[in-house]
Design a protein around this motif. Structure first.
Motif, PDB file in Angstrom:
ATOM      1  N   LEU A 143      25.168  43.838  66.898  1.00  0.00           N
ATOM      2  CA  LEU A 143      25.635  45.237  67.526  1.00  0.00           C
ATOM      3  C   LEU A 143      26.044  45.387  65.351  1.00  0.00           C
ATOM      4  O   LEU A 143      25.962  46.228  65.158  1.00  0.00           O
ATOM      5  N   GLU A 144      26.851  44.726  65.442  1.00  0.00           N
ATOM      6  CA  GLU A 144      27.345  45.042  63.871  1.00  0.00           C
ATOM      7  C   GLU A 144      26.297  45.764  62.937  1.00  0.00           C
ATOM      8  O   GLU A 144      26.413  46.169  61.547  1.00  0.00           O
ATOM      9  N   LEU A 145      25.636  44.072  62.754  1.00  0.00           N
ATOM     10  CA  LEU A 145      24.237  44.620  62.051  1.00  0.00           C
ATOM     11  C   LEU A 145      23.281  46.399  61.952  1.00  0.00           C
ATOM     12  O   LEU A 145      23.513  46.733  61.412  1.00  0.00           O
ATOM     13  N   ALA A 146      23.248  46.007  63.112  1.00  0.00           N
ATOM     14  CA  ALA A 146      22.397  47.869  63.374  1.00  0.00           C
ATOM     15  C   ALA A 146      23.299  49.076  63.216  1.00  0.00           C
ATOM     16  O   ALA A 146      23.121  50.144  63.267  1.00  0.00           O
ATOM     17  N   ARG A 147      24.973  48.127  63.390  1.00  0.00           N
ATOM     18  CA  ARG A 147      26.043  49.930  62.893  1.00  0.00           C
ATOM     19  C   ARG A 147      25.615  49.600  61.113  1.00  0.00           C
ATOM     20  O   ARG A 147      25.811  50.479  60.320  1.00  0.00           O
ATOM     21  N   LEU A 148      25.825  48.792  60.231  1.00  0.00           N
ATOM     22  CA  LEU A 148      25.401  48.484  58.933  1.00  0.00           C
ATOM     23  C   LEU A 148      24.339  49.155  58.208  1.00  0.00           C
ATOM     24  O   LEU A 148      24.388  49.599  57.483  1.00  0.00           O
ATOM     25  N   ALA A 149      23.442  48.830  59.195  1.00  0.00           N
ATOM     26  CA  ALA A 149      22.454  49.618  58.758  1.00  0.00           C
ATOM     27  C   ALA A 149      22.577  51.456  59.093  1.00  0.00           C
ATOM     28  O   ALA A 149      21.423  51.936  58.235  1.00  0.00           O
ATOM     29  N   GLN A 150      22.790  51.668  59.769  1.00  0.00           N
ATOM     30  CA  GLN A 150      23.041  52.807  59.613  1.00  0.00           C
ATOM     31  C   GLN A 150      24.317  53.060  58.763  1.00  0.00           C
ATOM     32  O   GLN A 150      23.173  54.824  58.359  1.00  0.00           O
ATOM     33  N   ALA A 151      24.916  53.078  58.773  1.00  0.00           N
ATOM     34  CA  ALA A 151      25.628  53.452  57.573  1.00  0.00           C
ATOM     35  C   ALA A 151      25.116  53.557  56.525  1.00  0.00           C
ATOM     36  O   ALA A 151      25.344  54.039  56.180  1.00  0.00           O
ATOM     37  N   ALA A 152      24.541  52.640  56.232  1.00  0.00           N
ATOM     38  CA  ALA A 152      23.184  52.530  55.370  1.00  0.00           C
ATOM     39  C   ALA A 152      22.192  53.035  55.191  1.00  0.00           C
ATOM     40  O   ALA A 152      21.815  53.487  54.143  1.00  0.00           O
ATOM     41  N   GLY A 153      21.834  54.213  56.415  1.00  0.00           N
ATOM     42  CA  GLY A 153      20.980  54.883  56.098  1.00  0.00           C
ATOM     43  C   GLY A 153      19.752  54.036  56.230  1.00  0.00           C
ATOM     44  O   GLY A 153      18.050  54.723  55.544  1.00  0.00           O
ATOM     45  N   VAL A 154      20.112  52.987  56.574  1.00  0.00           N
ATOM     46  CA  VAL A 154      18.393  51.658  56.135  1.00  0.00           C
ATOM     47  C   VAL A 154      17.837  51.732  57.433  1.00  0.00           C
ATOM     48  O   VAL A 154      18.263  51.835  58.469  1.00  0.00           O
ATOM     49  N   LYS A 155      16.225  52.162  57.932  1.00  0.00           N
ATOM     50  CA  LYS A 155      15.181  52.187  58.487  1.00  0.00           C
ATOM     51  C   LYS A 155      15.295  50.483  58.522  1.00  0.00           C
ATOM     52  O   LYS A 155      15.205  49.408  58.091  1.00  0.00           O
ATOM     53  N   THR A 156      15.152  50.300  60.459  1.00  0.00           N
ATOM     54  CA  THR A 156      14.873  48.945  61.082  1.00  0.00           C
ATOM     55  C   THR A 156      13.585  49.078  62.170  1.00  0.00           C
ATOM     56  O   THR A 156      13.338  49.659  62.811  1.00  0.00           O
ATOM     57  N   GLY A 157      13.461  47.773  62.152  1.00  0.00           N
ATOM     58  CA  GLY A 157      12.449  47.132  62.860  1.00  0.00           C
ATOM     59  C   GLY A 157      12.803  45.613  63.594  1.00  0.00           C
ATOM     60  O   GLY A 157      12.873  45.028  62.904  1.00  0.00           O
ATOM     61  N   VAL A 158      12.185  45.509  64.782  1.00  0.00           N
ATOM     62  CA  VAL A 158      12.501  44.375  65.688  1.00  0.00           C
ATOM     63  C   VAL A 158      11.455  44.401  66.387  1.00  0.00           C
ATOM     64  O   VAL A 158      10.246  44.895  66.744  1.00  0.00           O
ATOM     65  N   VAL A 159      10.422  42.728  65.591  1.00  0.00           N
ATOM     66  CA  VAL A 159       9.419  42.732  66.797  1.00  0.00           C
ATOM     67  C   VAL A 159       9.732  42.756  68.122  1.00  0.00           C
ATOM     68  O   VAL A 159      10.422  41.974  68.687  1.00  0.00           O
ATOM     69  N   HIS A 160       8.425  43.174  68.749  1.00  0.00           N
ATOM     70  CA  HIS A 160       8.697  43.513  70.198  1.00  0.00           C
ATOM     71  C   HIS A 160       6.512  43.246  70.290  1.00  0.00           C
ATOM     72  O   HIS A 160       6.025  43.878  71.376  1.00  0.00           O
ATOM     73  N   ASP A 161       6.398  42.073  69.845  1.00  0.00           N
ATOM     74  CA  ASP A 161       5.345  41.528  70.564  1.00  0.00           C
ATOM     75  C   ASP A 161       4.272  41.248  71.843  1.00  0.00           C
ATOM     76  O   ASP A 161       3.428  41.612  72.156  1.00  0.00           O
TER      77      ASP A 161
END
Length: 400
Positions: free
Chosen positions: A139-157
């Protein structure tokens, strides 16, 4: 009158879309998954086909930068596949504006710290799962990315497997009526390593190194269940270490401190019950290494990696239990194969292409770090359930 020759009007050559090259930092490509699925079958496949055309008519291609600890291994991979760039200096790669996307295929224990660096550098993130060892860190990583305006993707193969795409088509068509239950069987026998080499690395069986089948597979089951059937509300799991001693890559015995099998029951929103067995200590007696059996009021389906077969309620036989007589009915013959009406490509590559398009066009991408955190939550809850011997409810996760 004079003869006049009129030259034909010049026809402008059709304009070709300008190709944008996207630099991708690929960290952990010397590992099995990072090399085979992400480097060779996804990024290099996209490069070698000349890139991908996006829905707006533009075109993009990719340029990988290999990152790892061993310069010799990286140089060997680069030479083998015609790759120009590789480095053992992740910090320098993250500081270089030529590389827009950071892709992570490291072992679980090393992932969170690398993702944190990439977010701080403002890079777009694409990562394997689990995204962290704990839900708090995920969750911390997700919040850091949101605060930084960084787009993210996680593998859902797993969602891109041909069998599960056929299953989704059945669900969307209303074939099942009301879905009642899902039963999943996943796994195979991983050799102990003493008389035959193990098919999986030894860290998979050491909890202190981030191993264990729950951490490995429950994040998969979370996104499969929530995207096909409904959000997971509760979990009851039993984790077992059936093989207590294994042999590592140096033929040395070691104690397995992580579970090699997990038996889980999941309650989903809408009243659906899912039961999934995950095991590295099972000898396969099914059509494929993973199989899901879905029962509904109007029909049932059995799907695997590729295959899918169905039985409608109008074609359901009427079994009669009689333990005194051998049952000669061929139950397998009562199922019909779902035809292959689509062209399926490698699932990892397909998701990479979708993520690249979302990145370039600036659209929302649902399989982000928050989705990854929900997978970590289910794994954590599964381990808690096994330790405490009880059903565990899953709280809703938000970035607030």
């Amino acid at each position: 009158m004079t003869d006049t020759t009129i030259a034909p009007a010049e026809t402008a050559a059709p304009s070709r879309p300008q190709v944008r090259e996207i630099g991708i930092i690929m960290n952990g490509v010397s590992g099995r998954m990072g090399y085979r699925q992400h480097l060779v079958r996804s990024i290099l496949a996209i490069r070698d086909q000349g890139g991908i055309e996006l829905s707006d008519g533009s075109k993009v291609t990719v340029k990988p930068l290999l990152v790892g600890r061993s310069e010799a291994k990286l140089a060997e991979l680069a030479a083998k596949h015609g790759i120009e760039d590789y480095t053992t200096d992740l910090d320098a790669a993250l500081a270089d504006p030529r590389w827009e996307i950071y892709a992570d295929f490291l072992v679980t224990k090393a992932r969170a710290s690398a993702l944190r660096k990439a977010i701080a550098a403002g890079k777009t993130i694409y990562t394997e799962k689990p995204t962290a060892e704990t839900v708090e860190e995920a969750l911390e990583l997700a919040r850091l990315a949101q605060a930084a305006g960084v787009k993210t993707g996680v593998v859902h193969d797993k969602l891109y497997l041909p069998g599960l795409q056929k299953l989704k088509r059945l669900i969307d068509s209303g074939f099942f009526g009301r879905i009642l239950s899902v039963r999943g069987e996943f796994g195979y026998w991983v050799f102990e390593g003493d008389w035959q080499p193990a098919q999986r690395p030894s860290w998979n069986y050491r909890a202190e190194d981030g191993g264990g089948i729950i951490v490995d597979m429950f994040p998969h089951w979370n996104y499969v269940l929530e995207n096909l059937f409904g959000k997971v509300d509760t979990v009851y799991a039993q984790a077992s270490t059936h093989i207590p001693t294994r042999w590592d890559e140096n033929d040395e015995p070691y104690t397995a401190t992580a579970e090699d099998a997990a038996y889980g029951i999941f309650e989903l929103e809408g009243g659906i019950v899912a039961q999934i067995n995950s095991s590295w200590t099972v000898r396969v007696n099914r059509d494929e290494l993973v199989e899901f059996h879905v029962d509904g009021t109007h029909g049932s389906a059995v799907v695997g990696l590729f295959g899918a077969k169905i039985q409608h309620r109008n074609a359901t036989p009427k079994p009669v239990w009689n333990p005194d007589l051998a049952d000669s009915h061929d139950y397998d013959a009562d199922w019909a194969e779902v035809p292959v009406n689509d062209v399926f490509q490698n699932g990892f590559k397909q998701q990479w292409e979708e993520f690249l398009e979302s990145y370039v066009l600036g659209t929302e991408y649902e399989f982000d770090l928050l989705a990854g955190a929900r997978g970590v939550l289910l794994a954590e809850a599964g381990l808690q359930s096994s330790r405490q011997g009880r059903k565990v409810e899953l709280p809703a996760l938000t970035l607030e």
